[in-house]
Design an enzyme around this catalytic site. Sequence first.
Site, PDB file in Angstrom:
ATOM      1  CG  HIS A  78      12.901  -2.477   2.818  1.00 50.81           C
ATOM      2  ND1 HIS A  78      13.053  -2.617   1.461  1.00 50.81           N
ATOM      3  CD2 HIS A  78      11.886  -1.603   3.005  1.00 50.81           C
ATOM      4  CE1 HIS A  78      12.155  -1.854   0.851  1.00 50.81           C
ATOM      5  NE2 HIS A  78      11.433  -1.228   1.760  1.00 50.81           N
ATOM      6  CG  HIS A  93       8.134  -1.149   5.517  1.00 51.30           C
ATOM      7  ND1 HIS A  93       9.126  -0.471   6.213  1.00 51.30           N
ATOM      8  CD2 HIS A  93       8.222  -0.723   4.234  1.00 51.30           C
ATOM      9  CE1 HIS A  93       9.756   0.334   5.381  1.00 51.30           C
ATOM     10  NE2 HIS A  93       9.230   0.201   4.163  1.00 51.30           N
TER      11      HIS A  93
END
Length: 171
Positions: A78, A93
């Site tokens: 992620h 992110h």
Amino acid sequence: MGFFDFLKKSAEPAAPAAPAFPVTLAADAKGTVVAMENIPDEVFAQGILGKCCGIDPTEGKIYAPADGEITQAPDSGHALGIMTTAGVEVLIHVGVDTVEMKGDGFSPKVKEGDKVKKGDLLLEMDLDKIAAAAHPAVVITVVTNTDDFKDVEVVASGAVEPGADLIKISK
């Protein structure tokens, strides 16, 4: 042998040129720009990790915002860290609280230590899975060494395509 040939032989090899500032990071996703204060996560919205902005993605692909090296590539897929060739530390992110998905819906295309060029595909994500897990999918781009620079300014707004100017960094 010409009169000045001796100068060429004694010359030191040229050092690599220092990157010219300002440096611009490119948009790393297709979508709509989200201002830092509107990112739905306080750590990012308050700039605690550095100046940043988000892109609310309309497709599940993340691209390199600059040339550099992958410095972080957690198994969860992620997030990615990049040290650009200009010395800008970038954290990408993907989504808010998406670490809880433990990699489900994320397909990284790079690993730590890989060299990347601006525009390279870094990661694919399943936007439907992120939505089903009830997480915002906003792609957050953070300059984690913001304090090293005179100015870090988000220069994009509205809809962006990957590769468009996103963040301008001045030394």
